[in-house]
Write a protein that holds these residues in place. Structure first.
Motif, PDB file in Angstrom:
ATOM      1  N   ALA A   1      22.440 -30.639 118.853  1.00 60.25           N
ATOM      2  CA  ALA A   1      21.467 -30.398 118.637  1.00 60.25           C
ATOM      3  C   ALA A   1      20.260 -30.162 119.726  1.00 60.25           C
ATOM      4  O   ALA A   1      19.467 -29.397 119.818  1.00 60.25           O
ATOM      5  N   VAL A   2      20.437 -31.162 120.763  1.00 64.02           N
ATOM      6  CA  VAL A   2      19.668 -31.108 121.624  1.00 64.02           C
ATOM      7  C   VAL A   2      20.008 -29.975 122.909  1.00 64.02           C
ATOM      8  O   VAL A   2      19.310 -28.999 123.066  1.00 64.02           O
TER       9      VAL A   2
ATOM     10  N   VAL B   1      18.029 -27.088 120.769  1.00 68.35           N
ATOM     11  CA  VAL B   1      16.529 -27.208 120.962  1.00 68.35           C
ATOM     12  C   VAL B   1      16.188 -26.848 122.368  1.00 68.35           C
ATOM     13  O   VAL B   1      15.328 -25.987 122.866  1.00 68.35           O
TER      14      VAL B   1
ATOM     15  N   VAL C   1      16.032 -23.041 123.029  1.00 66.56           N
ATOM     16  CA  VAL C   1      14.739 -22.518 122.247  1.00 66.56           C
ATOM     17  C   VAL C   1      13.546 -22.882 123.372  1.00 66.56           C
ATOM     18  O   VAL C   1      12.763 -21.982 123.568  1.00 66.56           O
ATOM     19  N   LEU C   2      13.274 -24.117 123.684  1.00 66.60           N
ATOM     20  CA  LEU C   2      12.214 -24.183 124.606  1.00 66.60           C
ATOM     21  C   LEU C   2      12.327 -23.640 125.887  1.00 66.60           C
ATOM     22  O   LEU C   2      11.218 -22.999 126.382  1.00 66.60           O
TER      23      LEU C   2
ATOM     24  N   VAL D   1      11.154 -19.883 124.990  1.00 66.65           N
ATOM     25  CA  VAL D   1       9.764 -19.954 124.732  1.00 66.65           C
ATOM     26  C   VAL D   1       8.879 -19.956 126.324  1.00 66.65           C
ATOM     27  O   VAL D   1       7.993 -19.270 126.504  1.00 66.65           O
ATOM     28  N   ALA D   2       9.583 -20.958 127.178  1.00 65.84           N
ATOM     29  CA  ALA D   2       8.834 -21.055 128.324  1.00 65.84           C
ATOM     30  C   ALA D   2       9.260 -19.805 129.217  1.00 65.84           C
ATOM     31  O   ALA D   2       7.966 -19.504 129.880  1.00 65.84           O
TER      32      ALA D   2
ATOM     33  N   VAL E   1       6.452 -17.256 127.885  1.00 64.34           N
ATOM     34  CA  VAL E   1       5.182 -17.455 128.473  1.00 64.34           C
ATOM     35  C   VAL E   1       4.724 -17.471 130.152  1.00 64.34           C
ATOM     36  O   VAL E   1       4.022 -17.228 130.523  1.00 64.34           O
ATOM     37  N   THR E   2       5.926 -17.453 130.717  1.00 64.81           N
ATOM     38  CA  THR E   2       6.017 -17.339 132.420  1.00 64.81           C
ATOM     39  C   THR E   2       6.356 -16.022 132.675  1.00 64.81           C
ATOM     40  O   THR E   2       5.776 -15.092 132.833  1.00 64.81           O
ATOM     41  N   GLY E   3       7.602 -16.084 133.164  1.00 60.37           N
ATOM     42  CA  GLY E   3       8.299 -14.752 133.560  1.00 60.37           C
ATOM     43  C   GLY E   3       9.880 -14.716 133.551  1.00 60.37           C
ATOM     44  O   GLY E   3      10.321 -15.872 133.653  1.00 60.37           O
TER      45      GLY E   3
ATOM     46  N   HIS F   1      -0.180 -19.358 137.126  1.00 62.35           N
ATOM     47  CA  HIS F   1       1.446 -19.441 136.976  1.00 62.35           C
ATOM     48  C   HIS F   1       1.824 -19.242 135.431  1.00 62.35           C
ATOM     49  O   HIS F   1       2.777 -19.217 134.961  1.00 62.35           O
TER      50      HIS F   1
ATOM     51  N   ARG G   1       1.151 -17.223 132.274  1.00 65.51           N
ATOM     52  CA  ARG G   1       0.568 -15.848 131.961  1.00 65.51           C
ATOM     53  C   ARG G   1      -0.160 -15.996 130.447  1.00 65.51           C
ATOM     54  O   ARG G   1       0.362 -16.716 129.467  1.00 65.51           O
TER      55      ARG G   1
ATOM     56  N   MET H   1      16.663 -33.920 115.387  1.00 66.67           N
ATOM     57  CA  MET H   1      16.864 -32.741 116.316  1.00 66.67           C
ATOM     58  C   MET H   1      17.141 -31.800 115.413  1.00 66.67           C
ATOM     59  O   MET H   1      16.616 -30.574 115.484  1.00 66.67           O
ATOM     60  N   ILE H   2      18.178 -31.990 114.296  1.00 66.48           N
ATOM     61  CA  ILE H   2      18.439 -30.828 113.537  1.00 66.48           C
ATOM     62  C   ILE H   2      17.349 -30.269 112.693  1.00 66.48           C
ATOM     63  O   ILE H   2      17.053 -29.185 112.540  1.00 66.48           O
TER      64      ILE H   2
ATOM     65  N   ALA I   1      15.165 -28.278 115.005  1.00 69.87           N
ATOM     66  CA  ALA I   1      15.773 -26.843 115.223  1.00 69.87           C
ATOM     67  C   ALA I   1      15.395 -26.344 113.916  1.00 69.87           C
ATOM     68  O   ALA I   1      14.858 -25.073 114.080  1.00 69.87           O
TER      69      ALA I   1
ATOM     70  N   ILE J   1      12.128 -24.989 113.699  1.00 67.40           N
ATOM     71  CA  ILE J   1      11.596 -23.975 114.723  1.00 67.40           C
ATOM     72  C   ILE J   1      11.957 -22.486 114.351  1.00 67.40           C
ATOM     73  O   ILE J   1      11.568 -21.541 114.291  1.00 67.40           O
TER      74      ILE J   1
ATOM     75  N   VAL K   1       9.655 -32.203 118.838  1.00 69.13           N
ATOM     76  CA  VAL K   1      10.373 -30.996 119.140  1.00 69.13           C
ATOM     77  C   VAL K   1       9.693 -29.671 118.648  1.00 69.13           C
ATOM     78  O   VAL K   1       9.158 -28.913 119.252  1.00 69.13           O
TER      79      VAL K   1
ATOM     80  N   LEU L   1       3.775 -24.605 123.002  1.00 66.54           N
ATOM     81  CA  LEU L   1       4.251 -23.515 124.023  1.00 66.54           C
ATOM     82  C   LEU L   1       4.044 -22.119 123.448  1.00 66.54           C
ATOM     83  O   LEU L   1       3.651 -21.122 124.240  1.00 66.54           O
ATOM     84  N   GLU L   2       4.241 -21.985 122.239  1.00 73.88           N
ATOM     85  CA  GLU L   2       3.779 -20.731 121.521  1.00 73.88           C
ATOM     86  C   GLU L   2       2.429 -20.459 121.387  1.00 73.88           C
ATOM     87  O   GLU L   2       2.251 -19.218 121.295  1.00 73.88           O
TER      88      GLU L   2
END
Lengths: 80, 246
Positions: free
Chosen positions: A58-59, A63, A66-67, A70-71, A74-76, B96, B98, B152-153, B156, B159, B236, B243-244
Motif C-alpha cells: 500500500a505504501v 501511496v 503518487v506523492l 505529484v511532487a 509541482v517541481t520539475g 524551487h 513552481r 493506507m488502502i 490510496a 487519492i 496520506v 501538494l496538489e
C-alpha cells in the motif's frame, strides 16, 4: 526452491534499485521505484511477514509513488 | 580526482558493514539473543494475554502500545512539518517550487485528464476497495493487517477518487471542516484508550485481563485500529491534497 525464489527476487530488487538511481527522467525513476515496492512486498510475503507485506504494497507501491508523481508535477521532471 | 576517493570510501563502508553482518547470529539459531528474552513469552502467551490472534497486533497495540503511540505522534508531527514546508514555500514564492498555473473556472473537472476507462474502473472498484480497507482495519487483531495497512488502502482509494472525480468530490467525501480534527484522531484515540486503561488496570494503555472484560479489551483494540486507519488515510490524503493545492 524457496531459497532460489528469494535469491532471484533479491537480484531483481538490486537491479531495479540500480535502474532507479541511473534514471535521469524523474518520472521514469518514480514508476520504476513503485516496481521496487512491489518486489519488496513479494519478498516480505515469502519470508512470512504478511503484515509488513501489506503495508509495503500500500505504501511502497501505491501511496509513495503518487506523492512522488505529484511532487514531480509541482517541481520539475528532469534531474539537473 | 574526487570520484576514486568516493568509491574507495564506499567500498570501505561496505566492507565494514559486511564484517558486522558476519558477526550476527545465523537466521533461526535458537539461542540467539532475539529468541531468548521476550519473544518466547509473546509466542507462548500472547494470545491468552492480549486476546489478539495476530501476534503482530498483540505486540503493536498491547506489549508495545507506548511505542505505537510514539509512532502515531511521529506521523502527526511529520504531517505538521509537511504542511509547514508547503505553506512557507507557497507564501514566499520559493523559486524551487513552481507555482501552479492560474486556476481555471472551477467546475466538476478532474485534477488531470483521465481516460474514460480509468474513470469507469476506479468508480466501479471504489466500493469494493473501501470494503476491503474496512475489513483489513477491523480484522487486524485476528488476521494479518490492521490500522496502518487498511488506512493506507483507504488513503490510496481517496487519492484515486480525487484524481478521477475532482476536488469538489473529495471535499464532499472528506469535509474541509473535519480535517483538522481527523489529523489528530490517532494520537487522541491513543490518549483516550490509554486513560481508560489507566482507570481499569492502573497502567496507561493497560488492558483488563479478566475473562469478563474480554469484550472491553477487544473494543479498545478495535477503537485504536479504526483511529489509526482513519487517521492514516486522512494523513496520506491531505499530504496529497496539500501538494496538489493551488
Amino acid at each position: 526452491m524457496s531459497e532460489l525464489f528469494d535469491l532471484v527476487l533479491l537480484a531483481l530488487l538490486i537491479t531495479i534499485a540500480l535502474l532507479v538511481v541511473r534514471a535521469r527522467d524523474l518520472l521514469v525513476a518514480a514508476i520504476i521505484f513503485s516496481g521496487y515496492g512491489l518486489g519488496l512486498c513479494l519478498l516480505w510475503l515469502h519470508r512470512g511477514a504478511p503484515d509488513v507485506a501489506m503495508a509495503e504494497a500500500a505504501v511502497g507501491a501505491g501511496v509513495t509513488t503518487v506523492l512522488f508523481l505529484v511532487a514531480i508535477g509541482v517541481t520539475g521532471r528532469k534531474e539537473k | 580526482m574526487k570520484k576514486p576517493l568516493v568509491i574507495a570510501l564506499l567500498i570501505l563502508l561496505a566492507l565494514a558493514l559486511l564484517a558486522a553482518m558476519a558477526e550476527l547470529p545465523a537466521v533461526g539459531q535458537a539461542d540467539a539473543p532475539v529468541h531468548t528474552h521476550v519473544s518466547a513469552r509473546y509466542i507462548e502467551q500472547g494470545e491468552a494475554e492480549t486476546g489478539a490472534h495476530n501476534l503482530v497486533t498483540a505486540v503493536l497495540l498491547n506489549y508495545r502500545g507506548m511505542d505505537t503511540f510514539g509512532e502515531v505522534l511521529v506521523l502527526f508531527t511529520a504531517l505538521c512539518a509537511g504542511f509547514a514546508v508547503l505553506l512557507a514555500a507557497a507564501r514566499n514564492g520559493n523559486k524551487h517550487y513552481r507555482q501552479p498555473p492560474a486556476p481555471q473556472e472551477s467546475g466538476a473537472v478532474p485534477v488531470i485528464a483521465v481516460s474514460p476507462v480509468v474513470s469507469f474502473v476506479v468508480r466501479l472498484l471504489a466500493p469494493f476497495i473501501a470494503l476491503f480497507a474496512a475489513y483489513v482495519i477491523l480484522k487486524g487483531h485476528l488476521s494479518p493487517g490492521g490500522g496502518f495497512q487498511g488506512g493506507m488502502i483507504l488513503g490510496a482509494l481517496f487519492i484515486a477518487l480525487t484524481l478521477v472525480l475532482g476536488k469538489q468530490y473529495s471535499a464532499r467525501l472528506l469535509p474541509v471542516a473535519w480535517r483538522p480534527w481527523l489529523y489528530a484522531l490517532a494520537p487522541a484515540a491513543f490518549l483516550v484508550v490509554g486513560m481508560i486503561g489507566l482507570q481499569l488496570t492502573g497502567y496507561f494503555l493497560g488492558y483488563p485481563q479478566e475473562p469478563a472484560w474480554h469484550g472491553v479489551r477487544e473494543a479498545m483494540m478495535v477503537t485504536l485500529e479504526i483511529a489509526i486507519g482513519v487517521g492514516g488515510a486522512v494523513l496520506v490524503a491531505s499530504l496529497f491534497l496539500a501538494l496538489e493545492s493551488d
